[in-house]
Scaffold this motif. Structure first.
Motif, PDB file in Angstrom:
ATOM      1  N   GLU A 149     -46.172  76.355 -85.888  1.00  0.00           N
ATOM      2  CA  GLU A 149     -45.007  76.598 -84.872  1.00  0.00           C
ATOM      3  C   GLU A 149     -44.115  75.467 -84.916  1.00  0.00           C
ATOM      4  N   SER A 150     -42.607  75.557 -85.008  1.00  0.00           N
ATOM      5  CA  SER A 150     -41.796  74.325 -85.063  1.00  0.00           C
ATOM      6  C   SER A 150     -40.727  74.613 -84.054  1.00  0.00           C
ATOM      7  N   VAL A 151     -40.157  73.481 -83.569  1.00  0.00           N
ATOM      8  CA  VAL A 151     -39.195  73.503 -82.599  1.00  0.00           C
ATOM      9  C   VAL A 151     -38.137  72.191 -83.132  1.00  0.00           C
ATOM     10  N   VAL A 152     -36.948  72.718 -83.451  1.00  0.00           N
ATOM     11  CA  VAL A 152     -35.912  71.453 -83.560  1.00  0.00           C
ATOM     12  C   VAL A 152     -34.951  71.464 -82.588  1.00  0.00           C
ATOM     13  N   GLY A 153     -34.473  70.540 -82.192  1.00  0.00           N
ATOM     14  CA  GLY A 153     -33.493  70.351 -81.197  1.00  0.00           C
ATOM     15  C   GLY A 153     -32.546  69.192 -81.515  1.00  0.00           C
ATOM     16  N   PHE A 154     -31.346  69.687 -81.029  1.00  0.00           N
ATOM     17  CA  PHE A 154     -30.135  68.482 -81.182  1.00  0.00           C
ATOM     18  C   PHE A 154     -29.444  68.391 -79.654  1.00  0.00           C
ATOM     19  N   GLN A 166     -26.975  60.889 -78.899  1.00  0.00           N
ATOM     20  CA  GLN A 166     -27.372  62.055 -79.815  1.00  0.00           C
ATOM     21  C   GLN A 166     -28.562  61.843 -79.679  1.00  0.00           C
ATOM     22  N   ARG A 167     -29.557  63.002 -79.740  1.00  0.00           N
ATOM     23  CA  ARG A 167     -30.861  62.923 -80.044  1.00  0.00           C
ATOM     24  C   ARG A 167     -31.319  64.104 -80.755  1.00  0.00           C
ATOM     25  N   LEU A 168     -32.282  63.896 -81.698  1.00  0.00           N
ATOM     26  CA  LEU A 168     -32.613  65.166 -82.671  1.00  0.00           C
ATOM     27  C   LEU A 168     -34.252  64.728 -82.214  1.00  0.00           C
ATOM     28  N   THR A 169     -34.693  66.252 -82.042  1.00  0.00           N
ATOM     29  CA  THR A 169     -36.283  66.396 -81.729  1.00  0.00           C
ATOM     30  C   THR A 169     -36.850  67.296 -82.851  1.00  0.00           C
ATOM     31  N   ALA A 170     -37.875  66.945 -83.304  1.00  0.00           N
ATOM     32  CA  ALA A 170     -38.524  68.106 -84.241  1.00  0.00           C
ATOM     33  C   ALA A 170     -40.158  68.215 -83.899  1.00  0.00           C
ATOM     34  N   ALA A 171     -40.745  69.046 -83.652  1.00  0.00           N
ATOM     35  CA  ALA A 171     -42.035  69.199 -83.336  1.00  0.00           C
ATOM     36  C   ALA A 171     -42.725  70.391 -84.379  1.00  0.00           C
ATOM     37  N   ASN A 215     -41.440  64.458 -82.898  1.00  0.00           N
ATOM     38  CA  ASN A 215     -40.715  63.365 -83.503  1.00  0.00           C
ATOM     39  C   ASN A 215     -39.436  63.370 -82.409  1.00  0.00           C
ATOM     40  N   SER A 216     -38.718  62.015 -82.570  1.00  0.00           N
ATOM     41  CA  SER A 216     -37.546  61.929 -81.669  1.00  0.00           C
ATOM     42  C   SER A 216     -36.710  60.981 -82.276  1.00  0.00           C
ATOM     43  N   LEU A 217     -35.565  61.309 -82.697  1.00  0.00           N
ATOM     44  CA  LEU A 217     -34.836  60.295 -83.156  1.00  0.00           C
ATOM     45  C   LEU A 217     -33.552  60.086 -82.191  1.00  0.00           C
ATOM     46  N   ARG A 218     -33.007  58.995 -81.725  1.00  0.00           N
ATOM     47  CA  ARG A 218     -32.141  58.738 -80.648  1.00  0.00           C
ATOM     48  C   ARG A 218     -31.182  57.654 -81.149  1.00  0.00           C
ATOM     49  N   ARG A 219     -30.055  58.080 -80.467  1.00  0.00           N
ATOM     50  CA  ARG A 219     -29.030  56.604 -80.401  1.00  0.00           C
ATOM     51  C   ARG A 219     -28.502  56.792 -79.175  1.00  0.00           C
TER      52      ARG A 219
END
Length: 148
Positions: A27-32, A58-63, A78-82
């Motif tokens: 399963e994968s989930v990607v969000g912006f 801005q926040r990019l998430t990926a699970a 994962n969460s990448l954020r600015r």
């Protein structure tokens, strides 16, 4: 340094996109998320905030969840954020990459039992969720849960 609360009007504009996909074993989930706030402190001089102006621009998430067997789940989040600039932030900068890794196992024959292990903040990022509050360091946890 004096901290006090001030009345504030906040106008928030944002956009969130989420993509989800499920396969047989994955399963994968990607969000912006993009967010902007315009704060009116009604004449008060405010250049930083613990709450109102503490947000990710801005926040990019990926699970990803992998099911190698019917009784096992392996998960990476994962969460990448600015972050919005905030002079109250004392360390860790305005960017963060936070990863959590976990494994859940439901042993056959032990109805309702789940064993779990997880590592939060895998990369030991020093980002402060709340300005001036030390970042949570890498943390491992283990649990046994019984559902009845």
């Amino acid at each position: 340094m004096l901290f006090r609360s001030s009345p504030v009007d906040v106008e928030v504009t944002g956009l969130e996109l989420v993509l989800r996909r499920t396969w047989r074993e994955f399963e994968s989930v990607v969000g912006f998320t993009w967010l902007d706030k315009a704060a009116d402190y009604r004449g008060a001089i405010v250049d930083g905030s613990f709450y109102t102006l503490n947000y990710a621009r801005q926040r990019l998430t990926a699970a990803v969840v992998w099911h190698p067997a019917s009784s096992v789940d392996v998960r990476v989040d994962n969460s990448l954020r600015r972050q919005n600039g905030n002079p109250l932030r004392s360390s860790g900068g305005a960017q963060a990459w936070v990863t959590a890794f976990g494994v859940n196992w439901r042993p056959m024959g032990w109805h309702g039992v789940q064993l779990s292990a997880q590592v939060d903040n895998l990369w030991n990022d020093h980002f402060q969720e709340t300005p001036a509050v030390p970042a949570t360091p890498r943390q491992a946890s283990f649990s046994v849960m019984r559902r009845w």
